[in-house]
Each structure stands twice: as C-alpha cells, then as structure tokens.
Design a protein around this motif. Structure first.
Motif, PDB file in Angstrom:
ATOM      1  N   ARG A  25       0.849  -1.201   0.000  1.00 36.09           N
ATOM      2  CA  ARG A  25       0.000   0.000   0.000  1.00 36.09           C
ATOM      3  C   ARG A  25       0.875   1.237   0.000  1.00 36.09           C
ATOM      4  N   GLY A  26       0.350   2.285  -0.605  1.00 36.44           N
ATOM      5  CA  GLY A  26       1.023   3.579  -0.570  1.00 36.44           C
ATOM      6  C   GLY A  26       0.652   4.328   0.700  1.00 36.44           C
ATOM      7  N   LEU A  27       0.938   5.601   0.731  1.00 32.75           N
ATOM      8  CA  LEU A  27       0.630   6.394   1.921  1.00 32.75           C
ATOM      9  C   LEU A  27      -0.868   6.481   2.176  1.00 32.75           C
ATOM     10  N   CYS A  28      -1.653   6.650   1.129  1.00 32.05           N
ATOM     11  CA  CYS A  28      -3.103   6.798   1.322  1.00 32.05           C
ATOM     12  C   CYS A  28      -3.723   5.521   1.894  1.00 32.05           C
ATOM     13  N   GLY A  29      -3.344   4.390   1.345  1.00 30.85           N
ATOM     14  CA  GLY A  29      -3.854   3.118   1.860  1.00 30.85           C
ATOM     15  C   GLY A  29      -3.398   2.854   3.274  1.00 30.85           C
ATOM     16  N   ASN A  30      -2.149   3.188   3.565  1.00 37.41           N
ATOM     17  CA  ASN A  30      -1.646   2.999   4.915  1.00 37.41           C
ATOM     18  C   ASN A  30      -2.239   4.004   5.893  1.00 37.41           C
ATOM     19  N   LEU A  31      -2.585   5.193   5.412  1.00 42.42           N
ATOM     20  CA  LEU A  31      -3.286   6.153   6.275  1.00 42.42           C
ATOM     21  C   LEU A  31      -4.620   5.574   6.732  1.00 42.42           C
ATOM     22  N   ARG A  32      -5.334   4.958   5.809  1.00 40.05           N
ATOM     23  CA  ARG A  32      -6.629   4.345   6.128  1.00 40.05           C
ATOM     24  C   ARG A  32      -6.468   3.252   7.187  1.00 40.05           C
ATOM     25  N   ILE A  33      -5.465   2.390   7.005  1.00 39.77           N
ATOM     26  CA  ILE A  33      -5.225   1.302   7.956  1.00 39.77           C
ATOM     27  C   ILE A  33      -4.820   1.858   9.323  1.00 39.77           C
ATOM     28  N   TRP A  34      -3.943   2.851   9.306  1.00 39.62           N
ATOM     29  CA  TRP A  34      -3.501   3.477  10.558  1.00 39.62           C
ATOM     30  C   TRP A  34      -4.684   4.111  11.281  1.00 39.62           C
ATOM     31  N   ALA A  35      -5.516   4.827  10.530  1.00 38.67           N
ATOM     32  CA  ALA A  35      -6.668   5.500  11.139  1.00 38.67           C
ATOM     33  C   ALA A  35      -7.566   4.486  11.851  1.00 38.67           C
ATOM     34  N   LEU A  36      -7.806   3.360  11.219  1.00 37.06           N
ATOM     35  CA  LEU A  36      -8.609   2.310  11.871  1.00 37.06           C
ATOM     36  C   LEU A  36      -7.915   1.800  13.130  1.00 37.06           C
ATOM     37  N   SER A  37      -6.588   1.674  13.073  1.00 35.08           N
ATOM     38  CA  SER A  37      -5.846   1.134  14.213  1.00 35.08           C
ATOM     39  C   SER A  37      -5.880   2.054  15.426  1.00 35.08           C
ATOM     40  N   VAL A  38      -6.087   3.355  15.192  1.00 30.74           N
ATOM     41  CA  VAL A  38      -6.169   4.292  16.312  1.00 30.74           C
ATOM     42  C   VAL A  38      -7.618   4.641  16.643  1.00 30.74           C
ATOM     43  N   GLY A  39      -8.541   3.876  16.082  1.00 34.72           N
ATOM     44  CA  GLY A  39      -9.946   4.010  16.459  1.00 34.72           C
ATOM     45  C   GLY A  39     -10.765   5.040  15.699  1.00 34.72           C
ATOM     46  N   MET A  40     -10.271   5.495  14.583  1.00 34.23           N
ATOM     47  CA  MET A  40     -11.039   6.467  13.802  1.00 34.23           C
ATOM     48  C   MET A  40     -12.114   5.763  12.982  1.00 34.23           C
ATOM     49  N   ASN A  41     -13.207   6.454  12.794  1.00 39.77           N
ATOM     50  CA  ASN A  41     -14.279   6.002  11.908  1.00 39.77           C
ATOM     51  C   ASN A  41     -13.948   6.546  10.518  1.00 39.77           C
ATOM     52  N   LEU A  42     -13.829   5.663   9.531  1.00 41.20           N
ATOM     53  CA  LEU A  42     -13.452   6.106   8.192  1.00 41.20           C
ATOM     54  C   LEU A  42     -14.499   7.008   7.549  1.00 41.20           C
ATOM     55  N   LEU A  43     -15.703   7.006   8.071  1.00 40.92           N
ATOM     56  CA  LEU A  43     -16.741   7.900   7.561  1.00 40.92           C
ATOM     57  C   LEU A  43     -16.847   9.170   8.400  1.00 40.92           C
ATOM     58  N   GLY A  44     -16.078   9.231   9.467  1.00 44.68           N
ATOM     59  CA  GLY A  44     -16.143  10.362  10.386  1.00 44.68           C
ATOM     60  C   GLY A  44     -15.350  11.564   9.910  1.00 44.68           C
ATOM     61  N   ASP A  45     -15.647  12.682  10.538  1.00 48.89           N
ATOM     62  CA  ASP A  45     -15.019  13.952  10.162  1.00 48.89           C
ATOM     63  C   ASP A  45     -13.505  13.946  10.379  1.00 48.89           C
ATOM     64  N   GLU A  46     -13.047  13.317  11.453  1.00 49.75           N
ATOM     65  CA  GLU A  46     -11.621  13.330  11.782  1.00 49.75           C
ATOM     66  C   GLU A  46     -10.797  12.666  10.671  1.00 49.75           C
ATOM     67  N   TYR A  47     -11.204  11.468  10.252  1.00 48.62           N
ATOM     68  CA  TYR A  47     -10.482  10.768   9.187  1.00 48.62           C
ATOM     69  C   TYR A  47     -10.602  11.527   7.868  1.00 48.62           C
ATOM     70  N   GLN A  48     -11.800  11.966   7.558  1.00 46.90           N
ATOM     71  CA  GLN A  48     -11.999  12.687   6.299  1.00 46.90           C
ATOM     72  C   GLN A  48     -11.119  13.937   6.240  1.00 46.90           C
ATOM     73  N   ALA A  49     -10.920  14.582   7.381  1.00 41.61           N
ATOM     74  CA  ALA A  49     -10.091  15.788   7.433  1.00 41.61           C
ATOM     75  C   ALA A  49      -8.623  15.464   7.151  1.00 41.61           C
ATOM     76  N   ILE A  50      -8.073  14.408   7.769  1.00 43.75           N
ATOM     77  CA  ILE A  50      -6.651  14.118   7.527  1.00 43.75           C
ATOM     78  C   ILE A  50      -6.450  13.535   6.129  1.00 43.75           C
ATOM     79  N   ARG A  51      -7.430  12.790   5.650  1.00 42.85           N
ATOM     80  CA  ARG A  51      -7.372  12.276   4.273  1.00 42.85           C
ATOM     81  C   ARG A  51      -7.339  13.438   3.288  1.00 42.85           C
ATOM     82  N   SER A  52      -8.232  14.393   3.474  1.00 42.71           N
ATOM     83  CA  SER A  52      -8.272  15.575   2.604  1.00 42.71           C
ATOM     84  C   SER A  52      -6.989  16.396   2.736  1.00 42.71           C
ATOM     85  N   GLU A  53      -6.477  16.463   3.948  1.00 41.35           N
ATOM     86  CA  GLU A  53      -5.235  17.200   4.176  1.00 41.35           C
ATOM     87  C   GLU A  53      -4.084  16.573   3.392  1.00 41.35           C
TER      88      GLU A  53
END
Length: 122
Positions: A47-75
C-alpha cells in the motif's frame, strides 16, 4: 502555474502547517520503515501512503466515515495537490508502476515516498 519537481520540493521549506494527527501518521509510518517495514497489521508493504493512512486511522480508532479521518485524508491529498502531484499515484510515473510496486510488495521501498513521509514527520 508550473509544477515544482519533487526533487526541488525536498530542498524547500514545508509550505504550510500540518495537523498533529497527520504528523503522527507520518511519524508512525517512518518508524515502521526504519524498523525494516515488518509485516504487521498496521502498515502494509503493498500500500502507498493513502492506503496505509486508512489502515492506521482504523488502528487508532477512527471512523473512516467520520469527520476526523476525512479531514486528515483531505489534508494529505491537499498536500499532494499543492505540489501538483497526482493524488492516485503521487510517487510513481504511472498507475501501472504503482500497481507493480503493490504486486511485488515494494511500495515501502519507493524512495520518493520515503522522503515525503520523513519530511512530513518532522
């Protein structure tokens, strides 16, 4: 506007502030690289950075549909766009090249990706 070659980018100061959460991701990712990129649940070699960001976000308890994840993804995508980089495969010349890295599980060895992550982990 003319794009800034990636080589020149690494010689310039970072363009904008970055969120603490995205900095945490880049630090965790570079620590994984420094540790030899062991196969583990959080990061994946195919996986590249984007795919690994998604996996990392899940590992720290983020909801992939939530505002927090969407914000760092967009960033992160915004960081790529600010350097006129392709959002789908910013460290490869083509999608085929990225797919080859993914198929051979060598995404973590892409020197441009590593440099980018280290630069943003500072």
């Amino acid at each position: 506007m003319q794009s800034t070659p990636l080589k020149e980018y690494f010689q310039e100061p970072l363009p904008t502030e970055q969120s603490e959460l995205l900095t945490q991701f880049y630090r965790a990712y570079t620590a994984w690289i420094d540790d030899g990129a062991p196969e583990r649940i959080i990061f994946h070699r195919n996986r590249g950075l984007c795919g690994n960001l998604r996996i990392w976000a899940l590992s720290v308890g983020m909801n992939l549909l939530g505002d927090e994840y969407q914000a760092i993804r967009s960033e992160m995508y915004g960081q790529f766009r600010s350097r006129y980089m392709d959002g789908l495969h910013p460290f490869n010349d083509s999608l085929n090249e990225f797919n080859h890295e993914a198929d051979t599980r060598t995404c973590h060895q892409n020197l441009q990706r590593i440099k980018w992550a280290r630069r943003h982990a500072e």
